[in-house]
Design an enzyme around this catalytic site. Structure first.
Site, mmCIF file in Angstrom:
data_model
loop_
_atom_site.group_PDB
_atom_site.id
_atom_site.type_symbol
_atom_site.label_atom_id
_atom_site.label_comp_id
_atom_site.label_asym_id
_atom_site.label_seq_id
_atom_site.Cartn_x
_atom_site.Cartn_y
_atom_site.Cartn_z
ATOM 1 C CG ASP A 93 -0.266 -0.080 2.539
ATOM 2 O OD1 ASP A 93 0.727 -0.824 2.651
ATOM 3 O OD2 ASP A 93 -0.722 0.576 3.491
ATOM 4 C CG ASP A 122 6.809 4.503 2.225
ATOM 5 O OD1 ASP A 122 6.997 3.291 2.445
ATOM 6 O OD2 ASP A 122 6.196 5.243 3.023
ATOM 7 C CD GLU A 159 4.047 0.520 6.986
ATOM 8 O OE1 GLU A 159 4.876 0.829 7.859
ATOM 9 O OE2 GLU A 159 3.611 1.369 6.152
#
Length: 403
Positions: A93, A122, A159
């Site tokens: 995610d 990220d 997360e």
């Protein structure tokens, strides 16, 4: 293909590292980013499908499991011997793209050696680097190296929000032992051997409304909440009296406060939203109970005031010894991959805390990209060279820990 030869590498290591394919890393990062998986939203399925296809094409054993509808965890394993393996941990995610992008955040731009798009740093770039490392490790046998244990990528959902993916993963029976876990979050290739944890503590205060002309007829929930904030402020200062060399100390932050009915009414309700950062040994439920006791001791929850304190989110911290083989192997691997590194702690939290606490697997965080300057920003980007360096370091760590 990488053509750099590092003199610290053995001839065998060099021959394996030179198999790393920059174009493949770029292509997988691009494909993952262009399968948007924003959270909140529960849309990781498309990105996981891309990752699954890539891992199956490389011959890994792949298993997916839906934690919630359309939200699958993925486990990809490169088999090895019967000994303890090496785990890599990532998440599929990303945070919402948000405003102020100069181009579509989900169409990757490759400009001046950097990939731009939501999730490049990220952490879809880091995941692509792990896959690249596993790909060349799968050919280690051709160079006379037998891996003593498996290499595994665990990619979880959620997360960035509530961690339902990693909670599901650690709650399942283990099928193998692992000597360590590398969380491929962006650390600019610095080695993080410890992270603070995080928790949310929410407090609801209930009083009694009354006309503001006769405040004594009511019980102000806002006044009671203010007294609770003072307890928190004092404890925050107390925590800073003793600092850990690696992680400092736990911290309190009252992030939200909502209350009252109107200016001319004694406030019948007030709610606090609190972030409590955790040291590895701290339990947020014990912290919440200590706070309840302090509230009772000061008689805040009396005379018409009631207080409800509850933990609504927790992510444990962890610390791995500086001399653990995982840490020392990582130091040598990053250095021999051609970049400077350091060993330290992180004030942020990550899924590695669950793997360390619940599975007993020593963990570090190590990945390409800069979490402070690139992650969660408009025009998020990562250098392709950093992705290649990460793949080299992960490959060397695998060879040195399992070879």
């Amino acid at each position: 293909m990488s053509g750099e030869h590092n003199p610290e590498l053995s001839p065998t290591e060099r021959s394996i590292v030179d198999l790393i394919d920059e174009a493949a890393i770029t292509a997988l990062t691009t494909a993952l980013v262009e399968a948007p998986s924003e959270n909140p939203g529960g849309t990781e399925g498309a990105a996981v499908e891309v990752l699954e296809k890539a891992c199956r094409a490389l011959g890994f054993d792949v298993d997916t499991h839906e934690v919630a509808a359309g939200r699958p965890n993925l486990i990809a394993t490169l088999p090895g011997g019967d000994g303890p393996g090496l785990m890599f941990l990532g998440h599929s995610d990303v945070v919402p793209a948000g405003p102020n992008w100069t181009a579509d955040p989900y169409i990757v731009r490759n400009r001046d050696g950097r990939l731009y798009g939501r999730g490049t740093t990220d952490m879809k770039g880091g995941i692509a680097s792990v896959v690249a490392a596993m790909s060349v490790l799968s050919r280690a046998r051709d160079h006379g190296v037998e891996l003593s244990g498996p290499v595994r990528l665990v990619c979880t959902v959620d997360e960035e929000e509530h961690g339902i993916g990693v909670r599901d993963f650690v709650g399942r029976p283990a099928d193998h032992d692992f000597l360590g876990c590398i969380v491929a979050e962006p650390t600019d290739m610095q080695i993080v051997r410890g992270c603070r944890g995080a928790s949310y503590i929410e407090i609801d205060v209930t009083g009694r409304a009354a006309h503001s002309g006769r405040p004594a007829d009511g019980r102000s929930a806002i006044n009671a909440a203010a007294a609770i904030v003072e307890i928190i402020r004092a404890d925050h200062e107390h925590l800073h009296e003793t600092l850990d060399d690696l992680l400092g100390c736990g911290t309190w932050n009252v992030g939200t406060i909502q209350g009252g009915q109107g200016i001319s009414v004694v406030a019948p309700t007030c709610s606090l939203g609190i972030d409590r950062r955790l040291m590895p040994f701290e339990d947020p439920h014990a912290i919440a109970e200590d706070l309840r006791k302090a509230i009772r001791d000061k008689k805040i929850d009396s005379d018409g005031i009631s207080v409800d304190v509850r933990v609504t989110m927790e992510m444990p911290g962890f610390a791995t010894a500086a001399d653990h083989p995982l840490v020392t192997a990582a130091v040598g691997s990053v250095t021999d991959a051609g970049t400077a590194t350091s060993v330290g702690g992180w004030s942020a939290a990550c899924d590695g805390g669950f793997v360390s606490r619940d599975l007993g697997i020593p963990s570090i965080v190590l990945g390409p990209g800069n979490i402070n300057t690139d992650a969660h920003q408009p025009d998020e980007s990562v250098a392709v060279a950093d992705l290649v360096t990460a793949a080299k370091a992960y490959t060397l760590a695998g060879l040195r820990l399992l070879g």
